[in-house]
Write a protein that holds these residues in place. Structure first.
Motif, short mmCIF file in Angstrom:
data_model
loop_
_atom_site.label_atom_id
_atom_site.label_comp_id
_atom_site.label_asym_id
_atom_site.label_seq_id
_atom_site.Cartn_x
_atom_site.Cartn_y
_atom_site.Cartn_z
N ALA A 1 -2.55 2.45 -8.31
CA ALA A 1 -1.57 2.07 -7.28
C ALA A 1 -0.93 0.71 -7.57
O ALA A 1 0.02 0.33 -6.90
CB ALA A 1 -2.25 2.05 -5.92
N ARG A 2 -1.50 0.01 -8.55
CA ARG A 2 -1.04 -1.35 -8.86
C ARG A 2 -1.07 -2.21 -7.59
O ARG A 2 -0.07 -2.83 -7.20
CB ARG A 2 0.35 -1.34 -9.48
CG ARG A 2 0.47 -0.47 -10.71
CD ARG A 2 1.87 -0.45 -11.28
NE ARG A 2 2.02 0.62 -12.25
CZ ARG A 2 3.16 0.90 -12.89
NH1 ARG A 2 4.24 0.16 -12.65
NH2 ARG A 2 3.22 1.89 -13.76
N ALA A 3 -2.26 -2.22 -7.00
CA ALA A 3 -2.42 -2.90 -5.72
C ALA A 3 -3.75 -3.66 -5.67
O ALA A 3 -4.65 -3.42 -6.46
CB ALA A 3 -2.37 -1.88 -4.57
N ARG A 4 -3.84 -4.59 -4.74
CA ARG A 4 -5.02 -5.41 -4.50
C ARG A 4 -5.41 -6.19 -5.76
O ARG A 4 -6.16 -5.72 -6.58
CB ARG A 4 -6.20 -4.56 -4.01
CG ARG A 4 -5.94 -3.91 -2.67
CD ARG A 4 -7.15 -3.17 -2.12
NE ARG A 4 -7.56 -2.09 -2.99
CZ ARG A 4 -8.73 -2.03 -3.61
NH1 ARG A 4 -9.61 -3.01 -3.49
NH2 ARG A 4 -9.02 -0.99 -4.37
N PRO A 5 -4.87 -7.38 -5.92
CA PRO A 5 -5.14 -8.19 -7.13
C PRO A 5 -6.62 -8.51 -7.31
O PRO A 5 -7.32 -8.82 -6.35
CB PRO A 5 -4.32 -9.46 -6.91
CG PRO A 5 -4.05 -9.51 -5.45
CD PRO A 5 -3.99 -8.09 -4.98
N ALA A 6 -7.07 -8.42 -8.55
CA ALA A 6 -8.44 -8.83 -8.92
C ALA A 6 -8.43 -10.28 -9.39
O ALA A 6 -9.31 -11.06 -9.04
CB ALA A 6 -8.99 -7.92 -10.00
N SER A 7 -7.42 -10.63 -10.19
CA SER A 7 -7.28 -12.01 -10.67
C SER A 7 -5.87 -12.26 -11.16
O SER A 7 -5.14 -11.32 -11.50
CB SER A 7 -8.28 -12.30 -11.80
OG SER A 7 -7.98 -11.53 -12.94
N ILE A 8 -5.51 -13.51 -11.19
CA ILE A 8 -4.22 -13.95 -11.74
C ILE A 8 -4.52 -15.00 -12.80
O ILE A 8 -5.21 -15.98 -12.53
CB ILE A 8 -3.30 -14.55 -10.67
CG1 ILE A 8 -3.02 -13.52 -9.57
CG2 ILE A 8 -1.98 -15.01 -11.29
CD1 ILE A 8 -2.16 -14.07 -8.44
N GLY B 1 -7.09 -17.79 1.20
CA GLY B 1 -7.06 -16.43 0.71
C GLY B 1 -8.38 -15.93 0.17
O GLY B 1 -8.45 -14.87 -0.43
N ASP B 2 -9.44 -16.74 0.35
CA ASP B 2 -10.79 -16.35 -0.08
C ASP B 2 -10.85 -16.08 -1.58
O ASP B 2 -11.41 -15.09 -2.04
CB ASP B 2 -11.27 -15.13 0.71
CG ASP B 2 -12.78 -14.94 0.62
OD1 ASP B 2 -13.49 -15.94 0.39
OD2 ASP B 2 -13.24 -13.79 0.75
N CYS B 3 -10.25 -16.97 -2.36
CA CYS B 3 -10.26 -16.86 -3.82
C CYS B 3 -11.20 -17.90 -4.43
O CYS B 3 -11.59 -18.86 -3.77
CB CYS B 3 -8.86 -17.09 -4.39
SG CYS B 3 -7.77 -15.68 -4.25
N THR B 4 -11.53 -17.71 -5.69
CA THR B 4 -12.26 -18.72 -6.45
C THR B 4 -11.40 -19.11 -7.66
O THR B 4 -10.55 -18.34 -8.11
CB THR B 4 -13.63 -18.21 -6.93
OG1 THR B 4 -13.44 -17.04 -7.76
CG2 THR B 4 -14.51 -17.85 -5.74
N LEU B 5 -11.65 -20.30 -8.16
CA LEU B 5 -10.85 -20.84 -9.27
C LEU B 5 -11.69 -20.94 -10.53
O LEU B 5 -12.84 -21.39 -10.49
CB LEU B 5 -10.33 -22.23 -8.88
CG LEU B 5 -9.53 -23.02 -9.92
CD1 LEU B 5 -8.21 -22.31 -10.22
CD2 LEU B 5 -9.27 -24.44 -9.41
N ASN C 1 -9.35 -15.87 -8.81
CA ASN C 1 -10.12 -14.63 -8.77
C ASN C 1 -10.40 -14.24 -7.32
O ASN C 1 -10.92 -15.04 -6.54
CB ASN C 1 -11.43 -14.81 -9.54
CG ASN C 1 -11.17 -15.23 -10.99
OD1 ASN C 1 -10.88 -14.40 -11.83
ND2 ASN C 1 -11.24 -16.52 -11.27
N TYR C 2 -10.03 -13.00 -6.97
CA TYR C 2 -10.12 -12.52 -5.59
C TYR C 2 -11.49 -11.91 -5.33
O TYR C 2 -11.99 -11.14 -6.13
CB TYR C 2 -9.03 -11.48 -5.32
CG TYR C 2 -7.62 -12.03 -5.40
CD1 TYR C 2 -6.85 -12.22 -4.25
CD2 TYR C 2 -7.04 -12.38 -6.63
CE1 TYR C 2 -5.56 -12.73 -4.32
CE2 TYR C 2 -5.76 -12.89 -6.70
CZ TYR C 2 -5.03 -13.06 -5.55
OH TYR C 2 -3.75 -13.57 -5.63
N ARG C 3 -12.07 -12.25 -4.19
CA ARG C 3 -13.39 -11.71 -3.83
C ARG C 3 -13.26 -10.26 -3.42
O ARG C 3 -12.24 -9.83 -2.95
CB ARG C 3 -14.01 -12.52 -2.68
CG ARG C 3 -14.23 -14.00 -3.04
CD ARG C 3 -14.88 -14.70 -1.87
NE ARG C 3 -14.82 -16.14 -1.98
CZ ARG C 3 -15.72 -16.90 -2.61
NH1 ARG C 3 -16.73 -16.33 -3.22
NH2 ARG C 3 -15.58 -18.21 -2.64
#
Length: 222
Positions: free
Chosen positions: A108-115, A171-175, A220-222
């Motif tokens: 679906a190319r949806a919900r990012p895992a990481s950028i 956004g509840d991400c980690t770096l 990185n998305y949780r």
């Protein structure tokens, strides 16, 4: 008086010979010509966080709407040597603005895992992180020292023990931040103490001599 003049004439070549015999200190390797060298001269890109266009509900389609069809592509991206995976790439034809988005749902190319942002891309992230930062510059942003994994192995140059603006992100991400040696890669043998599977504190003097710079950072998305 004649004796003193003769003594000086004879002694001078001897002193010069002693200096010539003294071994010189090994010269530092010249800084390699990498993509990092021109990072500070590149045009500034926007800031990036896990919100807005890059929130948890981001999709490839939404990014196309935001950045335009010609600037957003879905393609094979090399994640490690010889290993490819599908990802969305924004500004693929402009290295100074390029970023890569990996999806939890590839179909679906949806919900990012990481950028992922790799030099010479100039995007700025949470707390002011960006490619090209030195150890001292990141320490200043972090508010204290941190540690990095020794260079040359899996995860080499990766930062740990971040604090301050680099934790509890929107956004509840980690770096994740990764350094690369600024003088040579791989490093010469005399820098073995800052290579391999070990944690090295950022104030380590030998580590500072290799002039590390941030090569890549990611959200990185949780």
């Amino acid at each position: 008086c004649a004796f003193l003049v003769l003594f000086c004439v004879v002694a001078a070549p001897a002193d010069a010979a002693k200096k010539a015999d003294k071994p010189a200190n090994p010269a530092e390797p010249m800084a390699q010509d990498t993509s990092l060298n021109n990072v500070k001269d590149a045009p500034k890109a926007p800031s990036l966080a896990c919100e807005g266009s890059f929130a948890k509900d981001a999709t490839h389609a939404k990014l196309v709407t935001e950045f335009g069809t010609k600037h957003v592509v879905f393609k094979d991206v090399e994640v490690t040597s010889g290993v490819l995976t599908k990802a969305t790439v924004i500004f693929d034809d402009d290295p100074t603005r390029r970023l890569v988005i990996y999806w939890k749902d590839d179909k679906a190319r949806a919900r990012p895992a990481s950028i992922s942002i790799e030099a010479p891309s100039t995007w700025t992230g949470p707390g002011g992180v960006r490619n090209g930062l030195s150890l001292k510059e990141l320490e200043k942003l972090n508010g204290e020292t941190f540690s990095i994994t020794g260079f040359g192995g899996i995860g080499g140059g990766e930062v740990s023990k971040l604090s301050g603006p680099f934790v509890n992100l929107a956004g509840d991400c980690t770096l994740k931040i990764r350094f690369e040696p600024g003088i040579a890669s791989p490093l010469p043998p005399r820098f073995a103490a800052v290579t391999g599977d070990q944690l090295i504190v950022s104030k380590n003097l030998l580590l500072r001599r290799v002039r590390p710079q941030v090569l890549q950072w990611s959200l990185n998305y949780r």
